[in-house]
Design an enzyme around this catalytic site. Structure first.
Site, PDB file in Angstrom:
ATOM      1  N   ARG A  46     -59.284 -61.231 -72.052  1.00 52.56           N
ATOM      2  CA  ARG A  46     -58.847 -61.071 -70.652  1.00 52.56           C
ATOM      3  C   ARG A  46     -58.661 -59.586 -70.342  1.00 52.56           C
ATOM      4  O   ARG A  46     -59.010 -59.110 -69.272  1.00 52.56           O
ATOM      5  CB  ARG A  46     -57.553 -61.859 -70.373  1.00 52.56           C
ATOM      6  N   TYR A  98     -67.367 -61.857 -44.222  1.00 52.62           N
ATOM      7  CA  TYR A  98     -67.567 -63.094 -44.975  1.00 52.62           C
ATOM      8  C   TYR A  98     -66.446 -64.094 -44.655  1.00 52.62           C
ATOM      9  O   TYR A  98     -65.265 -63.726 -44.636  1.00 52.62           O
ATOM     10  CB  TYR A  98     -67.571 -62.742 -46.468  1.00 52.62           C
ATOM     11  N   ASP A 170     -66.971 -54.190 -48.605  1.00 54.21           N
ATOM     12  CA  ASP A 170     -67.702 -55.275 -49.249  1.00 54.21           C
ATOM     13  C   ASP A 170     -69.176 -54.934 -49.054  1.00 54.21           C
ATOM     14  O   ASP A 170     -69.715 -55.042 -47.953  1.00 54.21           O
ATOM     15  CB  ASP A 170     -67.337 -56.606 -48.584  1.00 54.21           C
ATOM     16  N   LYS A 195     -74.609 -62.685 -55.778  1.00 52.45           N
ATOM     17  CA  LYS A 195     -75.722 -62.494 -54.846  1.00 52.45           C
ATOM     18  C   LYS A 195     -76.767 -61.569 -55.470  1.00 52.45           C
ATOM     19  O   LYS A 195     -77.340 -61.910 -56.485  1.00 52.45           O
ATOM     20  CB  LYS A 195     -75.175 -61.973 -53.518  1.00 52.45           C
TER      21      LYS A 195
HETATM   22  C1  LIG Z   1     -70.629 -64.519 -51.316  1.00 49.56           C
HETATM   23  C2  LIG Z   1     -69.899 -63.402 -50.707  1.00 49.56           C
HETATM   24  C3  LIG Z   1     -68.572 -63.137 -51.044  1.00 49.56           C
HETATM   25  C4  LIG Z   1     -67.776 -63.989 -52.011  1.00 49.56           C
HETATM   26  O1  LIG Z   1     -68.329 -63.967 -53.295  1.00 49.56           O
HETATM   27  P1  LIG Z   1     -68.224 -65.207 -54.313  1.00 49.56           P
HETATM   28  O2  LIG Z   1     -68.936 -64.700 -55.502  1.00 49.56           O
HETATM   29  O3  LIG Z   1     -68.864 -66.377 -53.641  1.00 49.56           O
HETATM   30  O4  LIG Z   1     -66.769 -65.451 -54.523  1.00 49.56           O
HETATM   31  C5  LIG Z   1     -67.949 -62.052 -50.448  1.00 49.56           C
HETATM   32  N1  LIG Z   1     -68.605 -61.281 -49.551  1.00 49.56           N
HETATM   33  C6  LIG Z   1     -69.868 -61.510 -49.199  1.00 49.56           C
HETATM   34  C7  LIG Z   1     -70.532 -60.617 -48.201  1.00 49.56           C
HETATM   35  C8  LIG Z   1     -70.566 -62.575 -49.757  1.00 49.56           C
HETATM   36  O5  LIG Z   1     -71.839 -62.808 -49.381  1.00 49.56           O
END
Ligand SMILES: *Cc1c(COP(=O)(O)O)cnc(C)c1O
Length: 380
Positions: A46, A98, A170, A195
């Site tokens: 962890r 998001y 983000d 992604k």
């Molecule tokens: C998918 C996504 C998230 C969240 O990520 P997870 O891996 O699904 O928890 C946050 N921001 C954006 C822009 C995303 O496309």
């Protein structure tokens, strides 16, 4: 080292014991120590794991950060950033963000007395006006989701600096191939590694990357204390994904541009939202802060309303009907009935997310096959 060389050679040393060019996946939860009270580099998974560390080292180098932390998902990464704050603190976030971040800020962070105000991040005056004396962080996404709005990261960094607050970005849609927010003055870059970084729809993960050591230490403390770390197999898959990230993102962006132009010229489409088109309101800023492409996400509105758009999304063959994005497989979805279905209709329309909006994630298939697929689906 240039970007592609870093993505292959930083954080990916051969295994000294066997000479294997790909480091082994370390699944051990605990590590033998040199002595009681003496600590080796790793002690408990962890707190730190060699496979996770490799991914963190590579993504930190690609973003121009001094350190990165890898999480079990993108939301776990964002959650860690919000845990820097406590009761009475305030966050200003963009409106085109998001859905899961919206939910985290409004349904979880608020329970600890951390309030959030949303403001259109492409309207810098509105964004700055939302800042109060207890604001601690600005949180933005560029391109935004699902409207592909473009936020001027450098200008946001100047606003954050002026008010003595953090800027978190983000950067899931842009990836470090196209935009490196730390170079533009951001303090924290967040990724859903699920992604583009992973890129193959087969693992879940998240990351935070920072430049400042003190901020890194605070985030590491929270990550270790709360425990939502990236697992070894996901870390390996994310590291492997990074090796082809630049090639994939550039090629997928090229295909997205081709499809955006085809769609923009098609009478069955009323509006195309893609920052690469000169008609996009954020095009000029996108040109400044996105290198070598405008991303592989695009949205468009289909003439004929909700049912027509629904039928179209259900009729594609290569574009698979699914949420998520950023992988080699192209995906299609209708925000009104899928990714943004949790909004009330009024609220959704007020955010500019129309019933007939379709969002696509352009994959790595042949561009002409993808256009033929959209074309036949639009004729259904
Ligand atoms: C998918 C996504 C998230 C969240 O990520 P997870 O891996 O699904 O928890 C946050 N921001 C954006 C822009 C995303 O496309």
């Amino acid at each position: 080292m240039k970007f592609r060389t870093k993505s292959i050679h930083v954080g990916n040393q051969r295994d000294p014991q066997t000479g294997a060019v790909v480091p082994p996946i370390h699944v051990a939860s605990t590590f033998v120590q040199p002595g009681a009270g003496e600590w080796g580099e790793f002690d408990y998974s962890r707190s730190g794991n060699p496979t996770r560390k490799n991914f963190e080292t590579t993504i930190a180098a690609l973003e121009g950060g001094s350190g990165a932390l890898a999480f079990a998902s993108g939301m776990a990464a964002t959650h860690c950033a919000t845990m820097l704050f406590s009761t009475g603190d305030h966050i200003v976030a963009g409106t085109d963000i998001y859905g899961g971040t919206y939910r985290l800020l409004h349904k979880i962070s608020n329970r600890s007395g951390i309030e959030t105000t949303l403001a259109a991040a492409n309207d810098l005056d509105a964004l700055e006006k939302a800042i109060t004396p207890n604001t601690k962080m600005l949180w933005i996404e560029s391109p935004g989701n699902p409207l592909m709005s473009i936020t001027d990261i450098k200008a946001c960094a100047a606003i954050a600096k002026k008010h003595g607050i953090l800027l978190g970005v983000d950067s899931t849609f842009a990836t470090p191939v196209l935009t490196r927010p730390l170079e533009l003055g951001a303090d924290i870059v967040m990724h859903s590694a699920t992604k583009y970084l992973g890129g193959h729809s087969d693992s879940l993960g998240g990351a935070l990357v920072v430049k400042d050591q003190e901020l890194f230490d605070r985030l590491y403390f929270i990550q270790n204390a709360t425990g939502a770390v990236m697992a070894p197999l996901d870390s390996f898959l994310a590291s492997r994904g990074l090796k082809t990230l630049a090639i994939r993102v550039k090629e997928q962006s090229k295909t997205a541009m081709y499809l955006a132009e085809k769609l923009a010229a098609d009478s069955r489409i009323t509006r195309v939202l893609y920052p690469g088109l000169s008609t996009h309101p954020g095009h000029d800023i996108a040109k400044q802060q996105m290198d070598s492409g405008f991303g592989a996400m695009l949205s468009f509105e289909v003439a004929g309303g909700f049912e027509k758009a629904k039928k179209m999304a259900e009729s594609t063959k290569f574009f698979q009907l699914a949420v998520s994005l950023g992988a080699v497989e192209s995906l299609i979805e209708q925000p009104a009935s899928m990714s943004h279905a949790s909004y009330d209709r009024e609220d959704r329309l007020a955010h500019g997310i129309q019933d007939e909006l379709i969002r696509i994630s352009v994959g790595l298939e042949d561009a002409e096959d993808l256009w033929a697929d959209l074309d036949q689906a639009l004729s259904q």
